[in-house]
Motif scaffolding. Structure first.
Motif, PDB file in Angstrom:
ATOM      1  N   LYS A   1       0.561  -1.436   0.153  1.00  0.00           N
ATOM      2  CA  LYS A   1       0.066  -0.003   0.364  1.00  0.00           C
ATOM      3  C   LYS A   1       0.708   0.943  -0.432  1.00  0.00           C
ATOM      4  O   LYS A   1       0.350   2.600  -0.973  1.00  0.00           O
ATOM      5  N   HIS A   2       1.739   1.346   0.975  1.00  0.00           N
ATOM      6  CA  HIS A   2       2.927   2.232   0.504  1.00  0.00           C
ATOM      7  C   HIS A   2       4.238   2.230   1.116  1.00  0.00           C
ATOM      8  O   HIS A   2       4.345   0.905   1.740  1.00  0.00           O
ATOM      9  N   GLN A   3       5.698   2.887   1.231  1.00  0.00           N
ATOM     10  CA  GLN A   3       5.837   2.496   0.288  1.00  0.00           C
ATOM     11  C   GLN A   3       6.944   2.705   1.877  1.00  0.00           C
ATOM     12  O   GLN A   3       8.279   1.684   2.380  1.00  0.00           O
ATOM     13  N   TYR A   4       6.970   3.453   2.386  1.00  0.00           N
ATOM     14  CA  TYR A   4       7.649   4.024   3.572  1.00  0.00           C
ATOM     15  C   TYR A   4       6.686   3.907   4.719  1.00  0.00           C
ATOM     16  O   TYR A   4       5.281   4.115   4.847  1.00  0.00           O
ATOM     17  N   TYR A   5       6.793   3.054   5.864  1.00  0.00           N
ATOM     18  CA  TYR A   5       6.503   3.162   7.504  1.00  0.00           C
ATOM     19  C   TYR A   5       6.917   4.273   8.539  1.00  0.00           C
ATOM     20  O   TYR A   5       8.121   2.872   8.328  1.00  0.00           O
ATOM     21  N   ASN A   6       6.252   4.021   9.526  1.00  0.00           N
ATOM     22  CA  ASN A   6       6.887   4.170  11.030  1.00  0.00           C
ATOM     23  C   ASN A   6       7.044   3.650  11.295  1.00  0.00           C
ATOM     24  O   ASN A   6       6.391   2.455  11.331  1.00  0.00           O
ATOM     25  N   ILE A   7       7.690   2.844  12.353  1.00  0.00           N
ATOM     26  CA  ILE A   7       7.460   2.095  13.282  1.00  0.00           C
ATOM     27  C   ILE A   7       6.206   1.731  14.035  1.00  0.00           C
ATOM     28  O   ILE A   7       5.872   0.802  14.731  1.00  0.00           O
ATOM     29  N   LYS A   8       5.803   3.010  14.695  1.00  0.00           N
ATOM     30  CA  LYS A   8       4.301   2.754  15.324  1.00  0.00           C
ATOM     31  C   LYS A   8       3.713   2.128  14.545  1.00  0.00           C
ATOM     32  O   LYS A   8       2.126   1.877  14.604  1.00  0.00           O
ATOM     33  N   ASP A   9       3.475   2.993  13.031  1.00  0.00           N
ATOM     34  CA  ASP A   9       2.203   2.643  12.666  1.00  0.00           C
ATOM     35  C   ASP A   9       2.485   0.564  12.394  1.00  0.00           C
ATOM     36  O   ASP A   9       1.243  -0.031  11.580  1.00  0.00           O
TER      37      ASP A   9
ATOM     38  N   ASN B   1      15.629   4.841   7.110  1.00  0.00           N
ATOM     39  CA  ASN B   1      15.702   5.915   7.049  1.00  0.00           C
ATOM     40  C   ASN B   1      16.036   7.151   8.077  1.00  0.00           C
ATOM     41  O   ASN B   1      15.080   7.560   7.853  1.00  0.00           O
ATOM     42  N   PRO B   2      17.528   7.077   8.696  1.00  0.00           N
ATOM     43  CA  PRO B   2      17.793   7.508   9.765  1.00  0.00           C
ATOM     44  C   PRO B   2      17.770   9.176   9.345  1.00  0.00           C
ATOM     45  O   PRO B   2      17.226  10.299  10.013  1.00  0.00           O
ATOM     46  N   ARG B   3      18.041   9.469   8.172  1.00  0.00           N
ATOM     47  CA  ARG B   3      17.701  10.945   7.836  1.00  0.00           C
ATOM     48  C   ARG B   3      17.182  10.975   5.890  1.00  0.00           C
ATOM     49  O   ARG B   3      16.749  10.489   5.231  1.00  0.00           O
ATOM     50  N   GLY B   4      17.226  12.332   5.717  1.00  0.00           N
ATOM     51  CA  GLY B   4      16.405  12.319   4.287  1.00  0.00           C
ATOM     52  C   GLY B   4      14.632  13.178   4.149  1.00  0.00           C
ATOM     53  O   GLY B   4      14.015  12.812   5.408  1.00  0.00           O
ATOM     54  N   PRO B   5      14.727  12.623   3.343  1.00  0.00           N
ATOM     55  CA  PRO B   5      13.091  13.509   3.035  1.00  0.00           C
ATOM     56  C   PRO B   5      12.322  12.211   4.016  1.00  0.00           C
ATOM     57  O   PRO B   5      10.539  12.131   4.300  1.00  0.00           O
ATOM     58  N   HIS B   6      12.185  11.114   3.900  1.00  0.00           N
ATOM     59  CA  HIS B   6      11.794   9.959   5.012  1.00  0.00           C
ATOM     60  C   HIS B   6      12.081   9.507   5.586  1.00  0.00           C
ATOM     61  O   HIS B   6      12.492   8.469   6.320  1.00  0.00           O
ATOM     62  N   LYS B   7      12.725  10.623   6.807  1.00  0.00           N
ATOM     63  CA  LYS B   7      13.232  10.166   7.793  1.00  0.00           C
ATOM     64  C   LYS B   7      12.363   9.575   9.024  1.00  0.00           C
ATOM     65  O   LYS B   7      11.749   9.579   8.742  1.00  0.00           O
ATOM     66  N   SER B   8      13.435   8.641   9.987  1.00  0.00           N
ATOM     67  CA  SER B   8      12.620   7.598  11.025  1.00  0.00           C
ATOM     68  C   SER B   8      11.167   6.775  10.802  1.00  0.00           C
ATOM     69  O   SER B   8      10.404   6.119  10.602  1.00  0.00           O
ATOM     70  N   THR B   9      12.282   6.433   8.987  1.00  0.00           N
ATOM     71  CA  THR B   9      10.728   5.144   8.465  1.00  0.00           C
ATOM     72  C   THR B   9      11.405   3.852   7.965  1.00  0.00           C
ATOM     73  O   THR B   9      12.712   4.089   7.548  1.00  0.00           O
ATOM     74  N   TRP B  10      11.199   3.119   7.505  1.00  0.00           N
ATOM     75  CA  TRP B  10      11.058   1.937   7.059  1.00  0.00           C
ATOM     76  C   TRP B  10      10.895   1.499   5.242  1.00  0.00           C
ATOM     77  O   TRP B  10       9.563   2.376   5.466  1.00  0.00           O
ATOM     78  N   GLU B  11      11.916   0.963   4.834  1.00  0.00           N
ATOM     79  CA  GLU B  11      11.141   1.050   3.595  1.00  0.00           C
ATOM     80  C   GLU B  11      11.617  -0.448   3.366  1.00  0.00           C
ATOM     81  O   GLU B  11      12.955  -1.501   4.020  1.00  0.00           O
ATOM     82  N   LEU B  12      11.343  -1.685   2.499  1.00  0.00           N
ATOM     83  CA  LEU B  12      11.796  -2.577   2.046  1.00  0.00           C
ATOM     84  C   LEU B  12      12.714  -2.815   1.437  1.00  0.00           C
ATOM     85  O   LEU B  12      13.372  -1.635   0.613  1.00  0.00           O
ATOM     86  N   LYS B  13      13.663  -4.075   1.287  1.00  0.00           N
ATOM     87  CA  LYS B  13      15.457  -3.893   1.006  1.00  0.00           C
ATOM     88  C   LYS B  13      14.787  -4.391  -0.477  1.00  0.00           C
ATOM     89  O   LYS B  13      13.549  -4.637  -0.899  1.00  0.00           O
ATOM     90  N   PRO B  14      15.795  -4.105  -1.498  1.00  0.00           N
ATOM     91  CA  PRO B  14      15.522  -3.706  -3.060  1.00  0.00           C
ATOM     92  C   PRO B  14      14.746  -5.033  -3.527  1.00  0.00           C
ATOM     93  O   PRO B  14      14.168  -5.464  -4.285  1.00  0.00           O
TER      94      PRO B  14
END
Length: 145
Positions: A85-93, A116-129
């Motif tokens: 559904k979404h590429q980036y998720y916060n750990i809380k979500d 992702n510790p920094r950048g536009p999607h800071k503090s989020t997780w995404e899947l490995k390629p």
């Protein structure tokens, strides 16, 4: 540079004396006054030890109980469906979606995801390629065209 000096004095007449008298009376008045109340004021707010929303939250938390660890394949399935559904998720979500303990969820995410510790999607997780399905579908569409 001062060129000329002038001294001014008010005309000492009755209106000036009245003005000065009013000024002195204003200065004599106290800044704060105390009043005697006829009845006690009952609209004061008293401190509450536990607010209703805190009680409701605690009740909800007790009903849910502790988060139990589900089997890893089931958790992986939930995570993959969420990442579709979404590429980036916060750990809380992700904790809310999977209903798993944070520590257990982080263990699984370290295997399949990138933090992702920094950048536009800071503090989020995404899947490995290698786990991303949405990129593969785009590549297949490009090959067909």
């Amino acid at each position: 540079m001062v060129v000329q000096r002038a001294e001014c004095r008010p005309a000492v007449n009755e209106s000036y004396m009245k003005l000065k008298k009013l000024q002195l009376e204003e200065l004599k008045k106290p800044l704060r006054l105390s009043q005697q109340l006829e009845k006690a004021i009952t609209t004061n707010y008293k401190p509450v030890s536990n607010h209703t929303y805190n009680v409701e939250y605690e009740k909800k938390k007790k009903e849910e109980g502790k988060r139990a660890r589900a089997e890893k394949p089931k958790v992986l399935e939930m995570l993959f469906s969420a990442f579709e559904k979404h590429q980036y998720y916060n750990i809380k979500d992700l904790v809310e979606i999977t209903k798993q303990p944070v520590i257990y969820l982080k263990e699984i995410l370290r295997e399949i995801g990138v933090y992702n510790p920094r950048g536009p999607h800071k503090s989020t997780w995404e899947l490995k390629p290698e786990y991303r399905h949405y990129q593969e579908e785009e590549n297949e569409e490009e090959k067909m065209v």
